[in-house]
Design an enzyme around this catalytic site. Structure first.
Site, short mmCIF file in Angstrom:
data_model
loop_
_atom_site.label_atom_id
_atom_site.label_comp_id
_atom_site.label_asym_id
_atom_site.label_seq_id
_atom_site.Cartn_x
_atom_site.Cartn_y
_atom_site.Cartn_z
N ALA A 177 43.39 41.09 42.82
CA ALA A 177 43.37 42.36 42.10
C ALA A 177 41.93 42.84 41.91
O ALA A 177 41.02 42.03 41.74
CB ALA A 177 44.03 42.18 40.73
N ASP A 178 41.72 44.15 41.96
CA ASP A 178 40.42 44.68 41.55
C ASP A 178 40.54 45.15 40.10
O ASP A 178 41.61 45.05 39.49
CB ASP A 178 39.93 45.78 42.51
CG ASP A 178 40.82 47.01 42.51
OD1 ASP A 178 41.61 47.20 41.56
OD2 ASP A 178 40.72 47.80 43.46
N SER A 179 39.42 45.65 39.55
CA SER A 179 39.42 46.01 38.13
C SER A 179 40.50 47.03 37.80
O SER A 179 41.16 46.95 36.77
CB SER A 179 38.07 46.60 37.73
OG SER A 179 37.04 45.83 38.24
N ASP A 224 43.29 47.54 39.41
CA ASP A 224 44.61 46.90 39.46
C ASP A 224 44.94 46.25 38.12
O ASP A 224 46.08 46.32 37.66
CB ASP A 224 44.64 45.81 40.55
CG ASP A 224 44.61 46.39 41.96
OD1 ASP A 224 45.20 47.46 42.18
OD2 ASP A 224 43.99 45.75 42.84
N VAL A 225 43.94 45.61 37.52
CA VAL A 225 44.18 44.93 36.24
C VAL A 225 44.51 45.96 35.16
O VAL A 225 45.43 45.77 34.36
CB VAL A 225 42.96 44.06 35.84
CG1 VAL A 225 43.21 43.42 34.48
CG2 VAL A 225 42.69 42.99 36.89
#
Lengths: 247, 77
Positions: B35-37, B39-40
């Site tokens: 996940a990238d930021s 996505d979180v």
């Protein structure tokens, strides 16, 4: 260019450029939430005009520099239209003064409405647009945000800030198919520019190759294009509409 | 516990396109699940919707692993 079935929120839509943007989006088929802060009667006129075009519209009072009011406005728009495809950050004020004379309050007021307001509205719509996996955010900046202008340190700083904010938001949200662009109008005939002294206007005209002021519709047409599916490969840009004043 | 984990797992699988077997309690969203930021942030939004709760920005920043998410939800419910 067709905005049929799309849902839009335009801030500062009771007068001037914002009013024309709200109407143009409606002419292209969008339903529009018409934000105002002071001019309720004028906002209602815009709503009536949009309804006469056969689209849905409602007026919503909100100070864009107040995060709670912004959250309520965005929620109201989504509740009413069922979604939110287009945000036009247009609300803005001027409190001009020479830097040496500018009061801290004049600085703060303009930065709060013209820059922080864009941040708050953008943040508030992002959740919905991310879920939808599509969105259009259009920020109304200004030519002076690029060129500078004596007597407008607060306004220029805010508008230059909007251009930077546009680029960063565009980069953060691109992966979710949300495009973010700025339009930098030159001198457009509105209440805001009517206030300028005649000699300032004459001086300005000398700097405009097309030798005339722009009309709100010049900005509204570009906004409608950026709001449409036809502009899907344009993001992070600042579109200059100024009669050639700055190239 | 099991029920919360199950619902959280489903969201993670849907959102991040990972295999269910990868979704372990100690798995980090960013380091293990790709996940990238953003996505979180999006995962947290979906957890809010799924469990009908609001997660403050401060609390959201502390959610780094699947286990963090599950225990946070349980602490609220």
């Amino acid at each position: 260019m067709n905005l049929e079935g799309k849902s839009a929120l335009v801030t500062g839509a009771s007068r001037g450029i914002g009013r024309e943007i709200a109407l143009e989006l409606a002419r292209q088929g969008a339903n529009v939430a018409v934000n105002f802060s002071g001019s309720e009667a004028k906002a209602n006129e815009v709503v009536d005009e949009i309804k006469a075009l056969g689209r849905e519209a409602f007026a919503v009072k909100c100070d864009v520099s107040n995060s709670e009011e912004v959250a309520a406005m965005v929620k109201g728009t989504i509740d009413t239209f069922g979604k939110l495809d287009i945000l036009v950050n247009n609300a803005g004020i001027t409190k001009d003064n020479l830097l040496m004379r500018m009061k801290e309050e004049e600085w703060d007021d303009v930065i709060n409405i013209n820059l922080k307001g864009v941040f708050l509205c953008t943040k508030a719509v992002t959740r919905q647009m991310m879920k939808q996996r599509v969105g259009r955010i259009i920020n109304i900046a200004s030519v002076v945000g690029v060129s500078g202008n004596p007597g407008q340190a607060n306004y220029v700083a805010a508008k230059a800030g909007v251009i930077g904010l546009t680029k960063t938001t565009a980069k953060e949200l691109a992966s979710r198919n949300i495009t973010v662009n700025a339009i930098a109008p030159g001198f457009i005939t509105t209440d805001m520019t009517d206030k300028l002294p005649e000699e300032v206007k004459t001086e300005m005209l000398k700097q405009i190759p097309l030798a005339r002021l722009g009309e709100p519709k010049d900005i509204a047409k570009m906004t409608a294009f950026l709001a449409s599916d036809d502009s899907s490969y344009i993001t992070g840009q600042t579109l200059h509409i100024n009669g050639g004043m700055v190239m | 516990m099991a029920e919360v984990l199950e619902r959280v797992t489903k969201i993670i699988v849907d959102r991040l396109g990972v295999d269910e077997s990868q979704v372990k309690l100690e798995a980090s969203f960013k380091d293990d699940l790709g996940a990238d930021s953003l996505d979180v942030v999006e995962l947290v939004m979906e957890l809010e919707d799924e469990f009908d709760m609001e997660i403050s920005d401060d609390d959201a920043e502390k959610i780094n692993t699947v286990g963090d998410a599950v225990s946070y939800i349980q602490s609220i419910k």
